[in-house]
Design a protein around this motif. Sequence first.
Motif, PDB file in Angstrom:
ATOM      1  N   ALA A  92      15.790 -12.790 -12.784  1.00  6.76           N
ATOM      2  CA  ALA A  92      16.700 -11.643 -12.679  1.00  6.76           C
ATOM      3  C   ALA A  92      16.232 -10.479 -13.536  1.00  6.76           C
ATOM      4  N   PHE A  93      15.891 -10.748 -14.792  1.00  7.74           N
ATOM      5  CA  PHE A  93      15.485  -9.667 -15.689  1.00  7.74           C
ATOM      6  C   PHE A  93      14.105  -9.121 -15.350  1.00  7.74           C
ATOM      7  N   THR A  94      13.302  -9.902 -14.626  1.00  9.43           N
ATOM      8  CA  THR A  94      12.000  -9.409 -14.178  1.00  9.43           C
ATOM      9  C   THR A  94      12.142  -8.555 -12.930  1.00  9.43           C
ATOM     10  N   GLN A  95      13.009  -8.963 -12.015  1.00  7.88           N
ATOM     11  CA  GLN A  95      13.137  -8.274 -10.733  1.00  7.88           C
ATOM     12  C   GLN A  95      14.001  -7.025 -10.789  1.00  7.88           C
ATOM     13  N   ARG A  96      14.979  -7.020 -11.709  1.00  5.97           N
ATOM     14  CA  ARG A  96      15.958  -5.921 -11.702  1.00  5.97           C
ATOM     15  C   ARG A  96      16.140  -5.339 -13.094  1.00  5.97           C
ATOM     16  N   PRO A  97      16.512  -4.081 -13.166  1.00  4.73           N
ATOM     17  CA  PRO A  97      16.833  -3.488 -14.465  1.00  4.73           C
ATOM     18  C   PRO A  97      18.018  -4.214 -15.103  1.00  4.73           C
ATOM     19  N   TYR A  98      18.065  -4.168 -16.409  1.00  2.42           N
ATOM     20  CA  TYR A  98      19.086  -4.871 -17.184  1.00  2.42           C
ATOM     21  C   TYR A  98      20.501  -4.576 -16.689  1.00  2.42           C
TER      22      TYR A  98
END
Length: 197
Positions: free
Chosen positions: A35-41
Amino acid sequence: MTARVTTGTPPEAAATAPEGGATGKDAILLAARRAFTQRPYAEVTIRGIAADAGVSASLVVKHFGRKEQLFNTVADFGPAAEELFDAPLGGLGRHMVLTLVRRRREQKGDPFLRVVFSLGNQDERSLLRTRFHEQVTARLTARLPGRERALRAELIAGHLIGLGATLSLHREGAGSHATPEHLADLYAPAIQRLVAG
């Protein structure tokens, strides 16, 4: 932290999909890394991570607390560095390659690629880079003998990230069929030369 719209799936995301064996905390960590790799925080939610991990949101909170605490856990390179650097200098290059490849295969994820492929905002990317420098590069620099230790440590880290990126990009390629030992035979000598200086 601010949101930023991005597209595409980085290689690290594809390499961390949970498979049948991951449960509980491991599944949550895999889902959080993805999740944190694919999308902004700002776009990541505890509920989304829980759904991806196949657990309840309350279990995520129980194990990791709020989203900020979970992000800090994901952004911690210390345990991976501890494992990668746990060998005498004379065999450190081979140990790092074997450990990286085995960890990728057993845990379905790469310990370092997220520092390159994170899609968060500038603050998040800066935090990841700072942590990587402190926990990986600086720690390796302190272990190395001889001259230009910091430069050699950065080049070693680059070799390890490059290996992880290559294995992610060619998930069905020749590297996926090679044993960790054979990959180490081919890849580790260049790293060991940098270790020895």
